[in-house]
Design a protein around this motif. Structure first.
Motif, PDB file in Angstrom:
ATOM      1  N   ALA A 108       0.829  -1.209   0.000  1.00  0.00           N
ATOM      2  CA  ALA A 108       0.000   0.000   0.000  1.00  0.00           C
ATOM      3  C   ALA A 108       0.864   1.260   0.000  1.00  0.00           C
ATOM      4  N   THR A 109       1.949   1.249   0.776  1.00  0.00           N
ATOM      5  CA  THR A 109       2.836   2.423   0.779  1.00  0.00           C
ATOM      6  C   THR A 109       4.006   2.237  -0.185  1.00  0.00           C
ATOM      7  N   ARG A 110       4.095   1.070  -0.809  1.00  0.00           N
ATOM      8  CA  ARG A 110       5.210   0.735  -1.693  1.00  0.00           C
ATOM      9  C   ARG A 110       6.543   0.914  -0.958  1.00  0.00           C
ATOM     10  N   ASP A 167      18.465   7.837  -2.389  1.00  0.00           N
ATOM     11  CA  ASP A 167      17.197   8.245  -2.987  1.00  0.00           C
ATOM     12  C   ASP A 167      16.054   7.309  -2.634  1.00  0.00           C
ATOM     13  N   LEU A 184      14.087   7.323  12.661  1.00  0.00           N
ATOM     14  CA  LEU A 184      14.120   8.505  11.792  1.00  0.00           C
ATOM     15  C   LEU A 184      13.226   8.239  10.586  1.00  0.00           C
ATOM     16  N   LYS A 187       7.336   5.760   6.656  1.00  0.00           N
ATOM     17  CA  LYS A 187       6.791   5.353   5.361  1.00  0.00           C
ATOM     18  C   LYS A 187       6.218   6.513   4.553  1.00  0.00           C
ATOM     19  N   GLN A 188       6.153   7.713   5.154  1.00  0.00           N
ATOM     20  CA  GLN A 188       5.635   8.837   4.369  1.00  0.00           C
ATOM     21  C   GLN A 188       6.675   9.248   3.325  1.00  0.00           C
ATOM     22  N   LEU A 189       6.196   9.583   2.135  1.00  0.00           N
ATOM     23  CA  LEU A 189       7.105   9.868   1.025  1.00  0.00           C
ATOM     24  C   LEU A 189       7.776  11.229   1.167  1.00  0.00           C
ATOM     25  N   LYS A 190       7.147  12.164   1.853  1.00  0.00           N
ATOM     26  CA  LYS A 190       7.723  13.489   2.045  1.00  0.00           C
ATOM     27  C   LYS A 190       7.766  13.771   3.539  1.00  0.00           C
ATOM     28  N   ASP A 191       8.872  14.335   4.000  1.00  0.00           N
ATOM     29  CA  ASP A 191       8.990  14.630   5.428  1.00  0.00           C
ATOM     30  C   ASP A 191      10.051  15.696   5.623  1.00  0.00           C
ATOM     31  N   ARG A 217      11.996   2.885  -0.120  1.00  0.00           N
ATOM     32  CA  ARG A 217      10.964   3.183  -1.106  1.00  0.00           C
ATOM     33  C   ARG A 217      11.086   2.206  -2.277  1.00  0.00           C
ATOM     34  N   LEU A 219       9.501   1.044  -6.237  1.00  0.00           N
ATOM     35  CA  LEU A 219       8.848   1.611  -7.417  1.00  0.00           C
ATOM     36  C   LEU A 219       8.004   0.530  -8.103  1.00  0.00           C
ATOM     37  N   PRO A 220       7.101   0.974  -8.974  1.00  0.00           N
ATOM     38  CA  PRO A 220       6.469  -0.016  -9.849  1.00  0.00           C
ATOM     39  C   PRO A 220       7.561  -0.700 -10.669  1.00  0.00           C
TER      40      PRO A 220
END
Lengths: 461, 461
Positions: A108-110, A167, A184, A187-191, A217, A219-220
């Protein structure tokens, strides 16, 4: 740090009491296998003990005990460091993450939450099982640990388009020098909350803390790629072809091999590579549909305009992988020719021909063989200096060439290490690259996080 | 820090002697315009002077003078901080980078070397003139500075596919608290030499040094995109559609507006948005050829399966940009409804519906209006709390809601700020997100780099 005499006096009994049975190994035969990594540093020391924790709590226990007894800790993943990043020092605890192998994939969060001891290939495979992709792909991906990848900000072949390890690191758990464990990111993509501490620990080579869990992170899946292979009469014309490609597109891969490495790989794999070629380029485009066709055409044009003797392209995945595997096999193949001093120098792309030509001059000047392979599309090269370890004079000339290659990269505005890390082998050149103020800042941050200097002493600083 | 009485005693004469004429401004009318940023913090102080350097050397001169006189420095780009990251404190030097506007584009390395005062849009335009692309695109891209973007690790609309500012920063020049200028990184695409200091300075909100030059990675131009717009009866169904898309593809953009923001934008732009819609999603695919067609189909299916009332797609760039511009106009449009407390909370994607539903409850509970807009594809939302500044009770309720929204994001495993930074307005909630150990580590690194605490005091810590 303890001298050998003092080491004998350190009593592991209370540490044994706090850890599961058999987690601490002191058998000298086993310890011997953990003294060196793939840099084979002859000055490696003898550790006090090998400890193979499975949880963050075990690592905290070890770190607290080491802090109390002022015992240094060398953190080791799979031991594939090519720059001596996990070389033992006398009296140290060798903390191996090899048994920290838990992993979970969150579709769900990839993201993947992984312990550091897993191999890069295992993370890739687990992601692929969920139709996801973890891009970073060091050539050693089947035998290198994900923890080591994070500790060195490792790269690989696809980085030219898909970036490096940092990255893909969204968060982590780290055990600090005093034994506290912190989390630290996540799972949020931006922080943007607070200092970018996650990114500071990536590439910190074990100096600032021990990474016990990483959130990556995903990717597809990558689209299927077309592979274009070209042979060139000289390394210079091949390096010009690299620039002709990168000036127009961002390929998914753009790898370089010289004549020595082509022949070494052909000796090993017998796949029919052109032994007379002066250089070989392997490029890939994974742009879908007509865009991919256009990219392949641009790559072919670049190859041909720079005088490629032969150009070949294929959309067959197995055939493409055969050439990629040939490139990945280059280091072990060249290793069969003698002992290696392995470089990892990178330059801004326009300086790539000057770097490759200059390495040829350094080889001539010192009368040593230097084979050059490269992640050419991002300007990151691996000159491999081959020498006979029993020939003291050649060994000296190889060592001299080793420094001259780094000096050259620095003079071209580049770096002494694009993806392997500084470790012990390259630290003598780091001040020349970054200057005294950055060295001082580095030491100050190290002292702030590890005031007793017990974490990976001798690396970077 | 100086009290107002002490400030009067600081003599600017020797600083004036060391800087070009007119670089130091003390006219109270001009200073007044630099006290606040777009967070409009009513507690903003009165600076001692405004200084507008044009070179790194000027910045060094200012920093050395401030260090000698123990005068705090607030670094300010274009003053568009929404979290009070560049709010004046009494007696500080307000160092504005607005006149640091040099830039060079290097097409061979695909990099831009830029001074911090340029607007993001100017960097984009300069890159585009060379057929290159600088992706990060805060909604304020036409009026925010690139230096501020780096200092906050700013995001934007394309980040869901193309990443945030840190992913594009290859190197920088930074003036440290003692006035030394250091260079970090460079034009090489990969660099593992030493600690990741470049990345540490990205997002450091002016606390660790003053960034005077940045080397940015550029990409080949983005392929033309197809825009898909869907209207939904509720924010909940729209947030479910977001997950249905991100479970299958990585769109190039996936933006969210609620009813309040749709109507506010329609009031301002009169472009024919559906005023009755409960929510609007604007998605883009920039995958070329058949892959793009497939992505658009997936987006349409997700919209329809989640009950979209209307779905519309277009490959017309101007039409697509009109919807993107509508989304970007949301904050200024909602600002016309009253004063704003602007949130920037982010969560792991599966928690997005819970976050959006929870914000609705918080609005009800506190009887305040909260409009939600979001970079929905990466879980980063901007709940906009609207209040009448002359209504003390409503102001208190808005403040209460402001904290509750951050508490909610933290409870969902998210962040109090995805892209704006902590600044002054959110620092009260940072310890709840990251915990006391990370706060202590943050303070320790701050103290190491800025022992006198003169750089942006009051931000983050």
């Amino acid at each position: 740090m303890h001298t050998s005499t003092e080491i004998g006096s350190v009593d592991l009994a209370d540490l044994r009491a706090d850890l599961p049975d058999q987690m601490i190994v002191t058998d000298p035969d086993i310890l011997a296998g953990y003294r060196q990594d793939r840099a084979f540093d002859p000055t490696a020391g003898t550790p006090l003990a090998l400890i193979r924790p499975t949880t963050t709590e075990h690592v905290q226990t070890v770190v607290r005990w080491c802090a109390a007894h002022r015992v240094p800790i060398i953190t080791r993943g799979a031991g594939t460091s090519l720059s001596g990043g996990s070389t033992a020092v006398d009296g140290a605890v060798m903390l191996s993450t090899e048994k920290m192998r838990e992993m979970s994939i969150d579709t769900a969060t990839r993201t993947a939450v992984v312990q550091p001891g897993l191999f890069n290939a295992e993370v890739k495979a687990a992601a692929a099982a969920h139709d996801l992709w973890y891009p970073p792909d060091p050539s050693s991906f089947e035998i290198c640990s994900i923890g080591g990848n994070v500790a060195t900000n490792a790269g690989g072949l696809c980085c030219v388009k898909y970036g490096v390890t940092t990255d893909y690191v969204l968060g982590m758990q780290v055990v600090l020098a005093d034994g506290r464990a912190i989390r630290l990111g996540g799972k949020q993509l931006k922080d943007s909350a607070g200092l970018s501490l996650t990114k500071l620990f990536v590439g910190s080579e074990g100096l600032l803390g021990i990474i016990t869990e990483v959130t990556l992170r995903l990717l597809p899946p990558q689209a299927s790629a077309c592979t274009v292979v070209g042979t060139f009469s000289s390394v210079h014309s091949a390096s010009e072809a690299v620039l002709a490609i990168t000036a127009r597109i961002r390929p998914a891969m753009l790898e370089f091999m010289d004549k020595v490495s082509i022949n070494a790989v052909e000796d090993m794999l017998r796949m029919g590579l052109d032994r007379d070629a002066g250089a070989l380029l392997v490029a890939q485009s994974d742009a879908p549909g007509p865009a991919g066709v256009a990219e392949v055409e641009i790559i072919r044009e670049a190859f041909e305009s720079c005088g490629a003797a032969e150009v070949f392209d294929t959309t067959d995945a197995a055939e493409g992988e055969a050439f990629t595997a040939a490139r990945r096999a280059a280091i072990p193949a060249v290793e069969k020719l003698g002992s290696l001093l392995l470089e990892d120098v990178g330059v801004p792309l326009p300086a790539l021909p000057a770097l490759i030509d200059g390495v040829g001059r350094i080889a001539n000047d010192n009368a040593v063989m230097i084979s050059v392979i490269a992640h050419a599309g991002d300007g990151n090269t691996h000159p491999l200096i081959v020498f006979d370890p029993d020939d003291a004079d050649e060994h000296d000339r190889a060592q001299k060439a080793f420094g001259q290659v780094m000096d050259l990269a620095i003079s071209l505005g580049g770096t002494i290490t694009g993806e392997h890390g500084v470790g012990r082998l390259k630290k003598g050149w780091l001040p020349d690259q970054v200057g005294p103020d950055v060295m001082e800042l580095t030491a100050a941050i190290k002292a702030t996080l590890d005031p007793d200097g017990l974490l990976n002493p001798g690396v970077i600083l």
